[in-house]
Enzyme design. Structure first.
Site, PDB file in Angstrom:
ATOM      1  N   ASP A  35       0.845  -1.191   0.000  1.00 32.77           N
ATOM      2  CA  ASP A  35       0.000   0.000   0.000  1.00 32.77           C
ATOM      3  C   ASP A  35       0.889   1.252   0.000  1.00 32.77           C
ATOM      4  OD1 ASP A  35      -3.209   0.549   0.987  1.00 32.77           O
ATOM      5  OD2 ASP A  35      -1.779   2.223   1.102  1.00 32.77           O
ATOM      6  N   VAL A 106     -10.885   2.957  -3.690  1.00 35.02           N
ATOM      7  CA  VAL A 106     -10.568   2.456  -5.032  1.00 35.02           C
ATOM      8  C   VAL A 106     -11.610   1.400  -5.425  1.00 35.02           C
ATOM      9  CG1 VAL A 106      -8.835   1.329  -6.470  1.00 35.02           C
ATOM     10  CG2 VAL A 106      -8.109   2.865  -4.618  1.00 35.02           C
ATOM     11  N   HIS A 110     -10.311  -5.337  -3.395  1.00 36.52           N
ATOM     12  CA  HIS A 110      -8.994  -5.583  -2.796  1.00 36.52           C
ATOM     13  C   HIS A 110      -9.150  -5.960  -1.341  1.00 36.52           C
ATOM     14  CE1 HIS A 110      -9.961  -1.288  -2.468  1.00 36.52           C
ATOM     15  NE2 HIS A 110      -9.297  -1.277  -1.311  1.00 36.52           N
TER      16      HIS A 110
HETATM   17  P1  5GP Z   1      -9.818   1.441   0.223  1.00 36.79           P
HETATM   18  O1  5GP Z   1     -10.193   2.624   1.062  1.00 36.79           O
HETATM   19  O2  5GP Z   1     -10.389   1.525  -1.151  1.00 36.79           O
HETATM   20  O3  5GP Z   1     -10.113   0.137   0.914  1.00 36.79           O
HETATM   21  O4  5GP Z   1      -8.243   1.466   0.136  1.00 36.79           O
HETATM   22  C1  5GP Z   1      -7.517   1.813  -0.990  1.00 36.79           C
HETATM   23  C2  5GP Z   1      -6.056   1.727  -0.636  1.00 36.79           C
HETATM   24  O5  5GP Z   1      -5.304   1.900  -1.813  1.00 36.79           O
HETATM   25  C3  5GP Z   1      -5.587   2.794   0.361  1.00 36.79           C
HETATM   26  O6  5GP Z   1      -5.048   2.160   1.515  1.00 36.79           O
HETATM   27  C4  5GP Z   1      -4.542   3.592  -0.412  1.00 36.79           C
HETATM   28  O7  5GP Z   1      -3.441   3.983   0.378  1.00 36.79           O
HETATM   29  C5  5GP Z   1      -4.140   2.619  -1.510  1.00 36.79           C
HETATM   30  N1  5GP Z   1      -3.695   3.277  -2.721  1.00 36.79           N
HETATM   31  C6  5GP Z   1      -4.331   4.290  -3.382  1.00 36.79           C
HETATM   32  N2  5GP Z   1      -3.642   4.626  -4.484  1.00 36.79           N
HETATM   33  C7  5GP Z   1      -2.569   3.791  -4.537  1.00 36.79           C
HETATM   34  C8  5GP Z   1      -1.492   3.650  -5.469  1.00 36.79           C
HETATM   35  O8  5GP Z   1      -1.375   4.353  -6.465  1.00 36.79           O
HETATM   36  N3  5GP Z   1      -0.582   2.676  -5.199  1.00 36.79           N
HETATM   37  C9  5GP Z   1      -0.684   1.862  -4.101  1.00 36.79           C
HETATM   38  N4  5GP Z   1       0.274   0.950  -3.928  1.00 36.79           N
HETATM   39  N5  5GP Z   1      -1.680   1.974  -3.211  1.00 36.79           N
HETATM   40  C10 5GP Z   1      -2.615   2.929  -3.426  1.00 36.79           C
END
Ligand code: 5GP
Length: 122
Positions: A35, A106, A110
């Protein structure tokens, strides 16, 4: 199923190689990478390569092969992280946010695997 998949989401772009990532492991149907804003000493995201938006979307519509492959890869990530309680590790937490109430950022399914810290009950 009323899901429409946004091909421009950041994980779709990672899968197409348009954005770099720190890959931990990869399989035929899944990718695990670090992440970008870790919330724990070890914070790995596991994503299917298919176009799924949430856990329920994946669980209901992915093939058995995709589902097995995804979970095997996630298990192998736990092994690599050294967090498996059954192998002397101190444990970990898995989280999958879905939709508005979870503040999913996102829109590509995931699982977060968080290790190296003690978590409260949820
Ligand atoms: P969500 O809130 O959708 O469960 O978490 C999305 C995760 O994706 C977040 O923890 C955020 O830090 C991670 N994230 C967002 N953009 C990127 C990226 O460009 N690269 C990586 N490796 N992680 C990302």
């Amino acid at each position: 199923m009323a899901y429409s998949y946004d091909d421009q989401n950041i994980f779709a772009r990672i899968l197409r190689g348009e954005i770099p990532n720190q890959t931990v492991l990869e399989s035929e149907h899944a990718l695990a990478f670090r992440d970008i804003h870790p919330q724990a000493p070890e914070h790995v995201l596991v994503i299917p390569k298919g176009r799924y938006v949430t856990f329920d979307h994946f669980a209901l519509e992915a093939s058995a092969e995709e589902i097995v492959d995804f979970h095997r890869l996630a298990g192998q990530v736990c092994t690599l992280m050294g967090v498996q309680p059954g192998a002397g590790g101190l444990g970990y937490r898995t989280i999958s946010n879905a939709g508005e109430h979870s503040a999913q950022e996102v829109p590509h399914y995931h699982v977060h695997i968080l290790g190296g810290a003690r978590w409260g009950r949820c």
